[in-house]
Design an enzyme around this catalytic site. Structure first.
Site, PDB file in Angstrom:
ATOM      1  N   HIS A   9       0.810  -1.255  -0.045  1.00 19.37           N
ATOM      2  CA  HIS A   9      -0.176  -0.049  -0.006  1.00 19.37           C
ATOM      3  C   HIS A   9       0.787   1.187  -0.163  1.00 19.37           C
ATOM      4  CE1 HIS A   9      -3.739   1.982   1.782  1.00 19.37           C
ATOM      5  NE2 HIS A   9      -2.912   3.111   1.229  1.00 19.37           N
ATOM      6  N   HIS A  11       1.494   4.872  -2.452  1.00 17.94           N
ATOM      7  CA  HIS A  11       0.956   5.743  -3.442  1.00 17.94           C
ATOM      8  C   HIS A  11       2.342   6.360  -4.205  1.00 17.94           C
ATOM      9  CE1 HIS A  11      -3.214   5.440  -2.451  1.00 17.94           C
ATOM     10  NE2 HIS A  11      -2.782   5.432  -1.164  1.00 17.94           N
ATOM     11  N   HIS A 189      -9.442   0.936  -1.541  1.00 19.27           N
ATOM     12  CA  HIS A 189      -9.282   1.523   0.044  1.00 19.27           C
ATOM     13  C   HIS A 189     -10.791   1.437   0.422  1.00 19.27           C
ATOM     14  CE1 HIS A 189      -5.503   3.147  -1.245  1.00 19.27           C
ATOM     15  NE2 HIS A 189      -5.386   3.936  -0.136  1.00 19.27           N
ATOM     16  N   GLU A 192     -11.154   3.365   5.628  1.00 24.20           N
ATOM     17  CA  GLU A 192     -10.181   4.358   6.446  1.00 24.20           C
ATOM     18  C   GLU A 192     -10.829   5.499   7.095  1.00 24.20           C
ATOM     19  OE1 GLU A 192      -8.088   6.715   3.095  1.00 24.20           O
ATOM     20  OE2 GLU A 192      -6.606   7.098   4.590  1.00 24.20           O
ATOM     21  N   ASP A 270       1.828   3.971   2.699  1.00 27.97           N
ATOM     22  CA  ASP A 270       0.704   4.848   2.331  1.00 27.97           C
ATOM     23  C   ASP A 270       1.519   5.847   1.547  1.00 27.97           C
ATOM     24  OD1 ASP A 270      -1.842   5.441   1.651  1.00 27.97           O
ATOM     25  OD2 ASP A 270      -2.397   6.083   3.621  1.00 27.97           O
ATOM     26  N   ASP A 271       1.805   6.939   2.106  1.00 28.32           N
ATOM     27  CA  ASP A 271       2.424   8.376   1.550  1.00 28.32           C
ATOM     28  C   ASP A 271       3.576   8.804   2.502  1.00 28.32           C
ATOM     29  OD1 ASP A 271       0.109   8.876  -0.818  1.00 28.32           O
ATOM     30  OD2 ASP A 271      -1.034   8.456   1.081  1.00 28.32           O
TER      31      ASP A 271
HETATM   32  N1  ADE Z   1      -4.537   8.865  -2.031  1.00 32.68           N
HETATM   33  C1  ADE Z   1      -3.210   8.873  -1.474  1.00 32.68           C
HETATM   34  N2  ADE Z   1      -3.228   8.391  -0.334  1.00 32.68           N
HETATM   35  C2  ADE Z   1      -4.296   8.091   0.146  1.00 32.68           C
HETATM   36  C3  ADE Z   1      -4.955   7.607   1.217  1.00 32.68           C
HETATM   37  N3  ADE Z   1      -4.636   7.166   2.393  1.00 32.68           N
HETATM   38  N4  ADE Z   1      -6.603   7.283   1.355  1.00 32.68           N
HETATM   39  C4  ADE Z   1      -7.027   7.681   0.034  1.00 32.68           C
HETATM   40  N5  ADE Z   1      -6.491   8.250  -0.981  1.00 32.68           N
HETATM   41  C5  ADE Z   1      -5.340   8.406  -0.956  1.00 32.68           C
HETATM   42 ZN    ZN Z   2      -3.527   4.795   0.528  1.00 33.72          ZN
END
Ligand code: ADE
Ligand code: ZN
Length: 329
Positions: A9, A11, A189, A192, A270-271
């Site tokens: 996971h 991005h 997703h 969340e 994630d990011d």
């Molecule tokens: N795009 C990038 N990170 C995300 C996240 N945590 N949830 C939804 N969309 C995303």
């Molecule tokens: Zn994500």
């Protein structure tokens, strides 16, 4: 050396570090509304998912050429390798790039150049997963899938991301059906910020094989029982959950409870450029906060390879699992 792991996971646009954002902006003649990387980093305080997404989409403006996408992926792969990632399944958001006039072919070719050489350069195998933006229309998602047709040899699966609440998985039934017909793997997703019902819909309506996040499943014991029974992997992102305020503090994170309930959880970043850490940073932080045992850490690493889309390369999966089993803490 950190425990070997797969990252499922991630991005790629969320790996854009402020320094690289400024370097790419300079190269492309784009002026960012921040004095420097340090000032930009100070903006990384989010009150929820949307406040993060606003900055995430804004900074994508610096990504314009094939080379930009190659450099972005190359920087991520170097970080990931240093953190014990041996296999990465990487999301990208083509609609966000097409909207700025950057075609699918530029994005995929740029990413693929870095990914194709990653086994040799970084000892990391990869897959690419194309995400649909759930706050865009279903028609836009279908057009995006059609635009990907010439590049499907590079793309393993489809995902669903961006603003969750108000955009249930069922909105994307048709495009997921088409993705399945094309032989693509499916993830989304769910749970969340959205309710447990979205997790059920992702499974029942979209036929996904993994749930990204899935945290709010914990509010629904019947759903938890189903996820345990069916061994549905959840790609959990602890530092992201704290930064986006779905969890107050790391010591309140449900990961340990999830493992004890028998859920097939994995840990992911994630990011990472926005949330304060890459894969091993997430593992270390959550392990310390929740006092996870060595056996739980090994289980998380095993889960990551078991939940990966390495099915077309079972020898590699077995080799990675053997590395996890042989790891000495
Ligand atoms: N795009 C990038 N990170 C995300 C996240 N945590 N949830 C939804 N969309 C995303
Ligand atoms: Zn994500």
């Amino acid at each position: 050396m950190p425990l070997p792991k797969a990252e499922l996971h991630l991005h790629i646009e969320g790996t854009l570090e402020p320094e690289l954002a400024f370097a790419l902006a300079g190269r492309n003649g784009i002026v960012l509304p921040y004095a420097d990387a340090e000032e930009l980093r100070h903006k990384y305080r989010f009150k929820d998912l949307q406040s993060f997404l606003d900055l995430y989409y804004e900074l994508m403006a610096v990504l314009r050429t094939e080379e930009d996408f190659t450099d972005l992926a190359e920087a991520y792969l170097a970080h990931a390798a240093a953190q014990g990632v041996r296999h990465a399944e990487i999301f990208f958001d083509p609609q966000a790039h097409r909207a700025r006039g950057v075609p699918m072919g530029t994005v995929v070719a740029g990413l693929a150049r870095a990914l194709d050489r990653a086994p040799e350069r970084h000892g990391v195998t990869t897959r690419l997963i194309m995400c649909f933006l759930r706050d865009e229309s279903a028609e836009s998602a279908s057009e995006t899938l059609a635009a990907a047709a010439p590049y499907l040899r590079h793309i393993t699966g489809v995902g669903l991301d961006s603003a969750e609440v108000g955009h249930p998985p069922s909105k994307f039934r048709e495009v997921y059906e088409e993705a399945a017909r094309l032989g693509l793997r499916r993830v989304a997703h769910a749970g969340e910020e959205g309710p447990p019902a979205y997790v059920r819909e992702a499974l029942d309506v979209l036929g996904v094989e993994r749930i990204d996040h899935g945290l709010r499943s914990m509010e629904d014991p019947e759903l938890v029982a189903r996820l345990v029974r069916d061994r549905v992997p959840l790609t959990v992102c602890p530092l992201s959950n704290v930064r986006l305020r779905t969890v107050d503090v790391l010591s309140d994170h449900p990961l340990r409870t999830m493992l004890e309930a028998g859920l097939m959880a994995t840990v992911n970043s994630d990011d990472p450029a926005y949330f304060g850490g890459y894969a091993e940073d997430n593992v270390r932080a959550v392990a310390d906060a929740l006092r996870l045992t060595e056996e739980q850490l090994r289980e998380l690493a095993r889960n990551s390879f078991l939940a990966s889309f390495l099915d077309d390369d079972e020898d590699l999966r077995s080799a990675y699992l053997a590395e996890v089993d042989a790891y000495v803490f």
